[in-house]
Design a protein around this motif. Structure first.
Motif, short mmCIF file in Angstrom:
data_model
loop_
_atom_site.label_atom_id
_atom_site.label_comp_id
_atom_site.label_asym_id
_atom_site.label_seq_id
_atom_site.Cartn_x
_atom_site.Cartn_y
_atom_site.Cartn_z
N GLY A 196 -6.91 -0.06 -7.70
CA GLY A 196 -5.97 -0.85 -8.47
C GLY A 196 -6.02 -2.33 -8.11
O GLY A 196 -6.77 -2.76 -7.24
N ASP A 197 -5.21 -3.10 -8.79
CA ASP A 197 -5.14 -4.55 -8.59
C ASP A 197 -4.25 -4.84 -7.37
O ASP A 197 -3.06 -4.56 -7.40
N PRO A 198 -4.80 -5.41 -6.28
CA PRO A 198 -3.99 -5.67 -5.09
C PRO A 198 -2.77 -6.56 -5.34
O PRO A 198 -1.71 -6.33 -4.77
N GLU A 199 -2.93 -7.58 -6.18
CA GLU A 199 -1.80 -8.48 -6.43
C GLU A 199 -0.67 -7.76 -7.16
O GLU A 199 0.51 -7.96 -6.85
N ARG A 200 -1.04 -6.91 -8.10
CA ARG A 200 -0.02 -6.12 -8.81
C ARG A 200 0.64 -5.14 -7.85
O ARG A 200 1.85 -4.94 -7.89
N ALA A 201 -0.18 -4.54 -6.98
CA ALA A 201 0.37 -3.60 -5.98
C ALA A 201 1.33 -4.32 -5.05
O ALA A 201 2.40 -3.79 -4.71
N ALA A 202 0.97 -5.52 -4.62
CA ALA A 202 1.83 -6.28 -3.71
C ALA A 202 3.19 -6.57 -4.35
O ALA A 202 4.24 -6.42 -3.70
N ALA A 203 3.18 -6.97 -5.60
CA ALA A 203 4.44 -7.27 -6.29
C ALA A 203 5.30 -6.02 -6.41
O ALA A 203 6.53 -6.07 -6.21
N ALA A 204 4.66 -4.87 -6.73
CA ALA A 204 5.42 -3.63 -6.87
C ALA A 204 6.02 -3.20 -5.54
O ALA A 204 7.17 -2.74 -5.47
N LEU A 205 5.29 -3.37 -4.47
CA LEU A 205 5.78 -2.97 -3.15
C LEU A 205 6.91 -3.87 -2.67
O LEU A 205 7.90 -3.40 -2.10
N LEU A 206 6.77 -5.17 -2.90
CA LEU A 206 7.80 -6.11 -2.45
C LEU A 206 9.13 -5.89 -3.15
O LEU A 206 10.18 -6.27 -2.64
N ALA A 207 9.10 -5.25 -4.31
CA ALA A 207 10.33 -5.00 -5.05
C ALA A 207 11.11 -3.82 -4.48
O ALA A 207 12.26 -3.58 -4.89
N ILE A 208 10.53 -3.10 -3.53
CA ILE A 208 11.17 -1.91 -2.97
C ILE A 208 11.99 -2.28 -1.74
O ILE A 208 11.51 -3.00 -0.85
N LYS A 209 13.20 -1.79 -1.69
CA LYS A 209 14.06 -2.04 -0.54
C LYS A 209 13.41 -1.51 0.73
O LYS A 209 12.90 -0.39 0.76
N GLY A 210 13.37 -2.34 1.76
CA GLY A 210 12.79 -1.93 3.04
C GLY A 210 11.35 -2.34 3.22
O GLY A 210 10.78 -2.14 4.29
N ILE A 211 10.73 -2.90 2.17
CA ILE A 211 9.33 -3.32 2.24
C ILE A 211 9.27 -4.84 2.28
O ILE A 211 9.78 -5.50 1.38
N GLY A 212 8.65 -5.38 3.32
CA GLY A 212 8.52 -6.82 3.45
C GLY A 212 7.07 -7.26 3.41
O GLY A 212 6.16 -6.45 3.27
N PRO A 213 6.83 -8.58 3.56
CA PRO A 213 5.46 -9.11 3.44
C PRO A 213 4.47 -8.50 4.44
O PRO A 213 3.31 -8.26 4.08
N TRP A 214 4.89 -8.27 5.69
CA TRP A 214 3.96 -7.69 6.67
C TRP A 214 3.51 -6.31 6.22
O TRP A 214 2.32 -6.00 6.25
N THR A 215 4.44 -5.46 5.79
CA THR A 215 4.10 -4.12 5.34
C THR A 215 3.15 -4.17 4.15
O THR A 215 2.19 -3.40 4.06
N VAL A 216 3.41 -5.09 3.23
CA VAL A 216 2.55 -5.23 2.05
C VAL A 216 1.14 -5.63 2.46
O VAL A 216 0.15 -5.02 2.03
#
Length: 300
Positions: free
Chosen positions: A213-233
């Motif tokens: 998949g597209d990493p940038e799209r994945a990053a945006a989707a993950l950051l929208a989840i409660k408990g997920i921050g930039p390091w985890t992404v």
């Protein structure tokens, strides 16, 4: 059971010892087993792929990886493609280190590091879900405790392969857990809630996790989840998507390594680390690999 065999050519300067050491971090080996020998070594890793328990059984020679995929069920073409991708990931074959080596050939910090450890690679997780859950499990705790929690996580949600190894679970396996099954086994409530949240979103199709998949799209989707921050992404992009330009500026070990290599009295702050790493775009993932490795080097 179905079995598929494949041989993968290993690149020059391939560092099989690094790959084996990564997979041998859990001495109890509930999901991975490593055996080293003269001239060859063996890695066995169990993981659920497309709902099927699968054993990746690899014998490493100096020039080849002799791979066998043993599935407790039939693997269709999509699942077999996942297994092949998992093999390349677990063998650190998805990011070519050569472009970074060329980029930093004359760099005063990384040039000497690459010269000391040519061919250093980053091992990826077998699946994006494994990378994401490992990032959540390991955040803000020491490595031995993180490995212990990971083992518990596999024991709670994993399915046993006929080989005897427990498979690293897929999202639906984890989504079936309740909170107490984790919090009564040393998981913090916040960590347990985040694990269950991402598993349920993925199981319901609301969080697509695809290595292609597209990493940038994945990053945006993950950051929208409660408990997920930039390091985890960023860690998920590194271990799951094999993204070549992850900035691990929030990682304490990365900051410590930069401080040591630059002769600083203390590690730099997160903002300064991000700014410093920016000079190594688009190769910040390999920069992270060499920074981590530098912490284990003895001085000349």
């Amino acid at each position: 059971m179905s079995t598929h065999s494949v041989t993968l050519a290993l690149p020059a300067l391939y560092r099989s010892d690094d790959v084996l050491a990564f997979h041998a971090r859990d001495a109890e080996g509930v999901s991975e087993q490593v055996a080293a020998g003269t001239g060859e070594a063996r890695l066995r890793k169990a993981v659920v792929l497309a709902g099927v328990p699968v054993l990746l059984d690899v014998t490493l020679t100096p020039s080849e990886a002799l791979c066998r995929i043993d599935a407790n069920g039939e693997l269709g073409e999509p699942a077999l493609a996942l297994a092949m991708d998992a093999l390349r990931s677990t063998l650190a074959l998805r990011i070519d280190p050569a472009p970074f080596a060329d980029f930093v050939r004359d760099d005063p910090v990384f040039g000497p590091q690459v010269a000391r450890q040519p061919g250093l690679r980053i091992v990826q997780s077998a699946t994006v879900f494994e990378a994401l859950t490992w990032a959540i499990i390991g955040q803000q705790i020491n490595l031995p405790f993180a490995i212990s929690l990971r083992r518990t996580f596999i024991e709670q949600a994993g399915r046993r392969h006929s080989s005897g190894l427990l498979c690293y679970p897929e999202a639906p396996d984890v989504a079936r857990l309740d909170l107490d099954s984790l919090t009564t086994r040393k998981f913090s409530r916040a960590k347990a809630e985040t694990l269950l949240r991402v598993a349920r979103l993925a199981a319901e199709g609301k969080l697509p996790l695809c290595q292609l998949g597209d990493p940038e799209r994945a990053a945006a989707a993950l950051l929208a989840i409660k408990g997920i921050g930039p390091w985890t992404v960023n860690y998920t992009l590194l271990r799951g998507y094999a993204y070549a330009d992850c900035s691990l500026h929030g990682d304490v070990a990365i900051r410590t390594a930069i401080g040591r290599l630059l002769g600083m009295a203390d590690k730099p702050g997160i903002a300064d680390t991000e700014a410093w790493l920016a000079a190594y775009r688009p190769h910040r993932t390999m920069a992270a690999a060499y920074l981590w490795a530098s912490l284990n080097q003895l001085p000349d």
